[in-house]
Write an enzyme that holds these catalytic residues in place. Structure first.
Site, mmCIF file in Angstrom:
data_model
loop_
_atom_site.group_PDB
_atom_site.id
_atom_site.type_symbol
_atom_site.label_atom_id
_atom_site.label_comp_id
_atom_site.label_asym_id
_atom_site.label_seq_id
_atom_site.Cartn_x
_atom_site.Cartn_y
_atom_site.Cartn_z
ATOM 1 N N HIS A 32 22.400 -8.336 11.908
ATOM 2 C CA HIS A 32 22.314 -7.789 13.428
ATOM 3 C C HIS A 32 23.485 -7.186 13.690
ATOM 4 O O HIS A 32 24.399 -7.388 13.760
ATOM 5 C CB HIS A 32 21.977 -8.909 14.481
ATOM 6 C CG HIS A 32 20.898 -9.771 14.384
ATOM 7 N ND1 HIS A 32 19.832 -9.774 15.225
ATOM 8 C CD2 HIS A 32 20.531 -10.797 13.366
ATOM 9 C CE1 HIS A 32 18.959 -10.636 14.892
ATOM 10 N NE2 HIS A 32 19.588 -11.351 13.821
ATOM 11 N N HIS B 258 19.054 -10.420 6.556
ATOM 12 C CA HIS B 258 19.167 -9.316 7.695
ATOM 13 C C HIS B 258 20.566 -9.576 8.622
ATOM 14 O O HIS B 258 21.109 -10.579 8.697
ATOM 15 C CB HIS B 258 18.015 -9.107 8.626
ATOM 16 C CG HIS B 258 17.689 -10.373 9.381
ATOM 17 N ND1 HIS B 258 17.073 -11.405 8.816
ATOM 18 C CD2 HIS B 258 18.048 -10.564 10.587
ATOM 19 C CE1 HIS B 258 16.818 -12.284 9.648
ATOM 20 N NE2 HIS B 258 17.477 -11.908 10.821
ATOM 21 N N CYS C 208 5.968 -11.578 4.615
ATOM 22 C CA CYS C 208 7.168 -11.527 5.003
ATOM 23 C C CYS C 208 7.186 -10.195 5.941
ATOM 24 O O CYS C 208 6.909 -9.170 5.443
ATOM 25 C CB CYS C 208 8.334 -11.329 4.158
ATOM 26 S SG CYS C 208 9.732 -10.731 4.450
ATOM 27 N N ASN D 205 22.108 -14.933 10.794
ATOM 28 C CA ASN D 205 21.673 -16.232 11.258
ATOM 29 C C ASN D 205 20.980 -16.770 9.882
ATOM 30 O O ASN D 205 20.093 -16.241 9.259
ATOM 31 C CB ASN D 205 20.692 -16.337 12.219
ATOM 32 C CG ASN D 205 21.209 -15.704 13.742
ATOM 33 O OD1 ASN D 205 22.330 -16.040 13.991
ATOM 34 N ND2 ASN D 205 20.407 -14.933 14.346
ATOM 35 N N CYS E 212 9.507 -7.426 4.742
ATOM 36 C CA CYS E 212 9.110 -6.665 3.746
ATOM 37 C C CYS E 212 8.217 -5.670 4.140
ATOM 38 O O CYS E 212 8.068 -4.480 3.524
ATOM 39 C CB CYS E 212 8.356 -7.694 2.564
ATOM 40 S SG CYS E 212 9.697 -8.501 1.686
ATOM 41 N N HIS F 65 14.203 -13.337 5.590
ATOM 42 C CA HIS F 65 14.489 -12.122 4.624
ATOM 43 C C HIS F 65 15.923 -11.643 5.232
ATOM 44 O O HIS F 65 16.183 -11.431 6.317
ATOM 45 C CB HIS F 65 13.432 -10.896 5.013
ATOM 46 C CG HIS F 65 13.726 -9.688 4.177
ATOM 47 N ND1 HIS F 65 12.695 -9.217 3.448
ATOM 48 C CD2 HIS F 65 14.836 -8.943 4.181
ATOM 49 C CE1 HIS F 65 12.873 -7.862 2.917
ATOM 50 N NE2 HIS F 65 14.379 -7.805 3.398
#
Ligand code: DGP
Length: 113
Positions: free
Chosen positions: A101, A99, A4, A86, A7, A97
């Site tokens: 924006h 997240h 990932c 998204n 990660c 993972h």
């Protein structure tokens, strides 16, 4: 999570241009910015692939990500900003993972409906 990218960024194994970091959350500049300010805010732990996996078990970290967004917006004197996540390839997600924006610095006017 092996393989990932986020990660690895959280662990410092892949370098990033950091804007904020604490024990649980990291914010860094997107490698492919879509606005003059384009930060990614992530939980360091791989708690979810995307928003569809947000649960009562990990939602405190989601709130923490939004607190970091508000802090950064204040520090960077962002007049207006947008927070986007998204979920899934059909929505354009490329990194599974969780997240967020944080976008600012250009006209982000969006007409919905
Ligand atoms: P999404 O498409 O919502 O999954 O967003 C993933 C974002 O991550 C995309 O805008 C590009 C960014 N990105 C992918 N790999 C890297 C990387 O290695 N470093 C940084 N800084 N950003 C990355």
């Amino acid at each position: 999570m092996p393989d990932c990218i986020f990660c690895k960024i959280a662990a410092g194994e892949i370098p990033s241009n950091k804007a904020y970091e604490d024990d649980d959350v990291l914010a860094f500049h997107d490698v492919n910015p879509q606005a003059p300010v384009h930060l990614l805010i992530i939980p360091k732990a791989h708690v979810a692939a995307g928003a569809a996996e947000i649960t009562s078990e990990n939602s405190a970290l989601v709130g923490h990500c939004f607190e970091v967004a508000a802090k950064l917006a204040k520090e960077l004197h962002l007049e207006g900003f947008r927070i986007v996540t998204n979920n899934g390839a059909a929505a354009g997600q490329t990194v599974p993972h969780l997240h967020f924006h944080l976008l600012a610095g250009r006209d982000l006017t969006l007409h919905l409906g």
